[in-house]
Motif scaffolding. Structure first.
Motif, PDB file in Angstrom:
ATOM      1  N   UNK A 323      29.766  40.606  45.386  1.00 39.49           N
ATOM      2  CA  UNK A 323      30.287  39.500  44.588  1.00 39.49           C
ATOM      3  C   UNK A 323      29.164  39.028  43.685  1.00 39.49           C
ATOM      4  N   UNK A 324      29.418  38.992  42.385  1.00 36.92           N
ATOM      5  CA  UNK A 324      28.411  38.552  41.411  1.00 36.92           C
ATOM      6  C   UNK A 324      28.930  37.321  40.694  1.00 36.92           C
ATOM      7  N   UNK A 325      28.170  36.234  40.779  1.00 37.54           N
ATOM      8  CA  UNK A 325      28.544  34.977  40.141  1.00 37.54           C
ATOM      9  C   UNK A 325      27.588  34.733  38.988  1.00 37.54           C
ATOM     10  N   UNK A 326      28.123  34.580  37.774  1.00 35.21           N
ATOM     11  CA  UNK A 326      27.313  34.401  36.574  1.00 35.21           C
ATOM     12  C   UNK A 326      27.689  33.092  35.907  1.00 35.21           C
ATOM     13  N   UNK A 327      26.680  32.304  35.560  1.00 33.86           N
ATOM     14  CA  UNK A 327      26.879  31.069  34.795  1.00 33.86           C
ATOM     15  C   UNK A 327      25.977  31.138  33.575  1.00 33.86           C
ATOM     16  N   UNK A 328      26.593  31.270  32.416  1.00 36.43           N
ATOM     17  CA  UNK A 328      25.806  31.441  31.197  1.00 36.43           C
ATOM     18  C   UNK A 328      26.658  31.034  30.001  1.00 36.43           C
ATOM     19  N   UNK A 329      26.060  30.237  29.099  1.00 38.31           N
ATOM     20  CA  UNK A 329      26.743  29.875  27.848  1.00 38.31           C
ATOM     21  C   UNK A 329      28.082  29.191  28.056  1.00 38.31           C
ATOM     22  N   UNK A 330      28.179  28.248  28.993  1.00 35.02           N
ATOM     23  CA  UNK A 330      29.392  27.495  29.291  1.00 35.02           C
ATOM     24  C   UNK A 330      30.509  28.363  29.841  1.00 35.02           C
ATOM     25  N   UNK A 331      30.178  29.517  30.347  1.00 36.49           N
ATOM     26  CA  UNK A 331      31.159  30.407  30.955  1.00 36.49           C
ATOM     27  C   UNK A 331      30.748  30.716  32.379  1.00 36.49           C
ATOM     28  N   UNK A 332      31.658  30.478  33.307  1.00 35.47           N
ATOM     29  CA  UNK A 332      31.464  30.833  34.708  1.00 35.47           C
ATOM     30  C   UNK A 332      32.282  32.085  34.990  1.00 35.47           C
ATOM     31  N   UNK A 333      31.627  33.116  35.502  1.00 41.26           N
ATOM     32  CA  UNK A 333      32.295  34.399  35.754  1.00 41.26           C
ATOM     33  C   UNK A 333      32.004  34.852  37.174  1.00 41.26           C
ATOM     34  N   UNK A 334      33.051  35.250  37.867  1.00 41.97           N
ATOM     35  CA  UNK A 334      32.933  35.753  39.233  1.00 41.97           C
ATOM     36  C   UNK A 334      33.537  37.151  39.259  1.00 41.97           C
ATOM     37  N   UNK A 335      32.708  38.130  39.578  1.00 40.86           N
ATOM     38  CA  UNK A 335      33.139  39.530  39.617  1.00 40.86           C
ATOM     39  C   UNK A 335      32.975  40.047  41.047  1.00 40.86           C
ATOM     40  N   UNK A 336      34.018  40.717  41.543  1.00 40.66           N
ATOM     41  CA  UNK A 336      33.935  41.223  42.909  1.00 40.66           C
ATOM     42  C   UNK A 336      34.535  42.622  42.994  1.00 40.66           C
ATOM     43  N   UNK A 337      34.082  43.355  43.965  1.00 45.02           N
ATOM     44  CA  UNK A 337      34.677  44.645  44.280  1.00 45.02           C
ATOM     45  C   UNK A 337      35.877  44.416  45.184  1.00 45.02           C
ATOM     46  N   UNK A 338      36.605  45.462  45.478  1.00 39.32           N
ATOM     47  CA  UNK A 338      37.769  45.313  46.339  1.00 39.32           C
ATOM     48  C   UNK A 338      38.846  46.295  45.976  1.00 39.32           C
ATOM     49  N   UNK A 339      40.037  46.109  46.507  1.00 30.73           N
ATOM     50  CA  UNK A 339      41.147  47.012  46.193  1.00 30.73           C
ATOM     51  C   UNK A 339      41.568  46.888  44.735  1.00 30.73           C
ATOM     52  N   UNK A 340      42.212  47.937  44.247  1.00 29.18           N
ATOM     53  CA  UNK A 340      42.682  47.912  42.864  1.00 29.18           C
ATOM     54  C   UNK A 340      43.802  46.893  42.701  1.00 29.18           C
ATOM     55  N   UNK A 341      43.755  46.192  41.569  1.00 27.04           N
ATOM     56  CA  UNK A 341      44.746  45.152  41.269  1.00 27.04           C
ATOM     57  C   UNK A 341      45.573  45.618  40.070  1.00 27.04           C
ATOM     58  N   UNK A 342      46.884  45.732  40.203  1.00 27.95           N
ATOM     59  CA  UNK A 342      47.717  46.101  39.046  1.00 27.95           C
ATOM     60  C   UNK A 342      47.560  45.079  37.918  1.00 27.95           C
ATOM     61  N   UNK A 343      47.380  45.588  36.700  1.00 35.29           N
ATOM     62  CA  UNK A 343      47.134  44.687  35.568  1.00 35.29           C
ATOM     63  C   UNK A 343      48.308  43.744  35.320  1.00 35.29           C
ATOM     64  N   UNK A 344      49.535  44.213  35.554  1.00 35.61           N
ATOM     65  CA  UNK A 344      50.685  43.361  35.254  1.00 35.61           C
ATOM     66  C   UNK A 344      50.830  42.204  36.229  1.00 35.61           C
ATOM     67  N   UNK A 345      50.174  42.276  37.388  1.00 34.69           N
ATOM     68  CA  UNK A 345      50.285  41.189  38.370  1.00 34.69           C
ATOM     69  C   UNK A 345      49.171  40.155  38.240  1.00 34.69           C
ATOM     70  N   UNK A 346      48.166  40.429  37.398  1.00 32.05           N
ATOM     71  CA  UNK A 346      47.021  39.514  37.301  1.00 32.05           C
ATOM     72  C   UNK A 346      47.439  38.112  36.845  1.00 32.05           C
ATOM     73  N   UNK A 347      48.271  37.948  35.789  1.00 31.48           N
ATOM     74  CA  UNK A 347      48.622  36.574  35.373  1.00 31.48           C
ATOM     75  C   UNK A 347      49.334  35.773  36.452  1.00 31.48           C
ATOM     76  N   UNK A 348      50.081  36.444  37.328  1.00 34.73           N
ATOM     77  CA  UNK A 348      50.830  35.723  38.362  1.00 34.73           C
ATOM     78  C   UNK A 348      49.945  35.239  39.501  1.00 34.73           C
ATOM     79  N   UNK A 349      48.704  35.728  39.566  1.00 27.93           N
ATOM     80  CA  UNK A 349      47.824  35.306  40.649  1.00 27.93           C
ATOM     81  C   UNK A 349      47.423  33.842  40.529  1.00 27.93           C
ATOM     82  N   UNK A 350      47.595  33.250  39.330  1.00 30.66           N
ATOM     83  CA  UNK A 350      47.245  31.843  39.143  1.00 30.66           C
ATOM     84  C   UNK A 350      48.385  30.913  39.566  1.00 30.66           C
ATOM     85  N   UNK A 351      49.520  31.465  40.001  1.00 30.46           N
ATOM     86  CA  UNK A 351      50.605  30.637  40.498  1.00 30.46           C
ATOM     87  C   UNK A 351      50.390  30.336  41.981  1.00 30.46           C
TER      88      UNK A 351
END
Length: 408
Positions: A323-351
Motif C-alpha cells: 500500500x503506497x500513500x502519497x500526499x503531494x500538490x493538494x492530492x492524496x493518492x492511495x495505491x494498493x495491490x490486490x485482486x483485479x477490479x473490473x473497470x465498469x464497477x469502479x464508480x459504484x464502489x463509492x456507493x
C-alpha cells in the motif's frame, strides 16, 4: 433600521395576460406615436403645399367653378371679377382664405382616418400579442404539465422539448438534467435504505440464532464460543452504526475549517496501519511518500478519510502486497495491490454497502461504507474523489482538494 422596500406593481392575470398587455401596449403606444408624428409633419408643411398648388394657376386665382369654401372667399372672388383693379389684393385674400379652409379640412380628415386606423391597429395588436405570448409560453406550459405529473413512480419521464435553441429551450434542458440528478439520488437513497436494512438485519439474525440454539446447551465450551460470536457480531453492528453516523455527519457539511497538515496526518495513519494486525499478519507493506501539504478542513473528518482509504487498501489486498500513500500538490493518492477490479464497477464502489464480493459475515469484514464515507467527506471539503483500477490488480484512489481560491 432597514427601510421596507416598496411593493412591486404587478398586472393582474396570468403571464400570458401580462405579456399580452405589455406587447399590445407597446404596439399601441408605438402606433399612436407614429400617427402623431405623421399628423405633426403633415401639418407643418400643409399650408405651404396648398398655397403653392393653387398659386400655380395662370391667373393666380381659384377657378370660378371650384367649390367656394366660405362666404368670405366667395365675396372676394366676386369683387375680383367686378373690379380688375383690385385683382391682386382680392386674389391674395381669396387664396389665403381658401388655403386656410383647405388646411383645416385636410387636417380634420387626416385626424379622423388616423384615429380609425389606430383603433383597428390596437385591436389587431392585442390579438397578435395574445397569440405571440401563447407561442412564447408554450414550453413553460409543457414544463408545468410535466412537473405536475411527475412523482416517485415516473421520474424517468422527461420534457424533451422540441423547440429552437433559446432561453426556454435551455430551461427545459436544465429541467431534464435536474430530473436526471433527482432520479439518480432517489435511486441511490432507495438502494441505501434497502442495503442498510439488509446489513442491520443480518447481525440481528445471527444473534437470534446464536441465542436460541447455542445457549440452549450447558456445555461451557459451546457457551464460550457462542459468547465470542455474539461479541463479534455486536462489534460489527457497532462499526456499522458508527459508519452510518459518520456518513450522516459528513453529508451535513462543515461547521468550521482550520489548516490541517495533510502530510503529517498521512504519516500518522500510516504508522498506525504498520502495527495493525491485518497488515502484520498478512505481511502487507505500508509506506508513505509525502511533501508538505496544508488544506483547510475538519481534522477529525480528514483523519477518518485517510484512515478509511488506508484501511480499505489493507483489507482488500493479498498476502505480501503493498500500500503506497502519497500526499503531494493538494492530492492524496492511495495505491494498493490486490485482486483485479473490473473497470465498469469502479464508480459504484463509492456507493454505500458496495463490495467487490458478496457478504460472507467473516471476521474483519467491512460494512461496505469505506469509500462512500471518503466521497462524502471529500464533498464536504469541496474536494473530488475518484478511483481507477490498476492493470496488475488493486485500486488507486485519489482525493484532490481545492486551492486557496476554491479551485481544484
Amino acid at each position: 433600521m432597514r427601510r421596507p422596500s416598496a411593493p412591486r406593481v404587478r398586472l393582474p392575470g396570468g403571464e400570458r395576460a401580462r405579456l399580452t398587455a405589455l406587447y399590445g401596449g407597446m404596439l399601441v403606444v408605438a402606433g399612436a406615436m407614429l400617427i402623431s408624428l405623421i399628423n405633426f409633419l403633415v401639418a407643418q408643411g400643409l399650408y405651404t403645399t396648398i398655397t403653392t398648388a393653387v398659386a400655380r394657376r395662370p391667373d393666380g386665382l381659384v377657378p370660378a367653378d371650384a367649390p367656394v369654401p366660405s362666404p368670405l372667399a366667395s365675396a372676394a372672388v366676386g369683387r375680383a371679377k367686378a373690379d380688375p383693379a383690385q385683382h391682386d389684393q382680392d386674389g391674395a385674400e381669396a387664396l389665403s382664405l381658401f388655403t386656410q379652409a383647405a388646411e383645416r379640412a385636410t387636417q380634420h380628415r387626416l385626424l379622423s382616418i388616423s384615429l380609425i386606423c389606430l383603433v383597428v391597429f390596437s385591436l389587431v395588436s392585442i390579438v397578435l400579442a395574445w397569440w405571440m405570448a401563447g407561442r412564447v409560453l408554450r414550453p413553460v406550459a409543457v414544463i408545468t404539465r410535466t412537473a405536475r405529473r411527475l412523482s416517485g413512480e415516473n421520474l424517468h419521464e422527461r420534457i424533451a422539448l422540441d423547440a429552437p435553441s433559446g432561453e426556454l429551450k435551455r430551461l427545459a434542458d436544465t429541467f431534464d438534467d435536474m430530473l436526471d440528478r433527482i432520479e439518480h439520488l432517489v435511486g441511490a437513497q432507495r438502494r441505501f435504505a434497502a442495503n442498510a436494512a439488509h446489513e442491520l438485519r443480518t447481525p440481528l439474525a445471527v444473534q437470534r440464532a446464536a441465542a436460541e440454539i447455542g445457549l440452549a446447551t450447558s456445555d461451557p465450551q459451546t457457551v464460550a464460543r457462542i459468547r465470542g460470536k455474539l461479541i463479534e457480531v455486536a462489534d460489527s453492528s457497532e462499526r456499522l452504526i458508527e459508519g452510518l453516523l459518520l456518513l450522516s455527519v459528513s453529508d451535513q457539511g462543515l461547521d468550521h475549517r482550520e489548516p490541517v497538515a495533510l502530510d503529517e496526518l498521512v504519516r500518522s495513519v500510516t504508522a498506525e496501519q504498520l502495527v495493525s494486525c491485518q497488515a502484520r499478519d498478512r505481511s502487507i507493506t505500508v509506506r508513505a511518500q509525502t511533501t508538505p501539504v496544508t488544506v483547510q478542513g475538519d481534522p477529525v473528518l480528514l483523519t477518518h478519510l485517510v484512515r478509511n482509504l488506508v484501511g480499505n487498501a489493507v483489507r482488500y489486498n493479498h498476502g505480501g502486497g503493498h500500500v503506497t500513500v502519497t500526499a503531494h500538490g493538494r492530492t492524496l493518492e492511495v495505491d494498493n495491490s490486490g485482486p483485479r477490479v473490473p473497470r465498469e464497477t469502479v464508480p459504484y464502489l463509492f456507493e454505500p454497502f458496495r463490495r467487490m464480493e458478496e457478504r460472507r459475515s467473516a471476521r474483519g469484514e467491512g460494512a461496505g461504507l469505506g469509500l462512500s464515507i471518503v466521497a462524502s467527506i471529500a464533498r464536504a471539503h469541496q474536494a473530488h474523489a475518484d478511483a481507477e483500477a490498476n492493470p496488475d490488480g488493486g485500486l488507486t484512489v485519489r482525493v484532490t482538494f481545492p486551492g486557496p481560491d476554491g479551485n481544484p
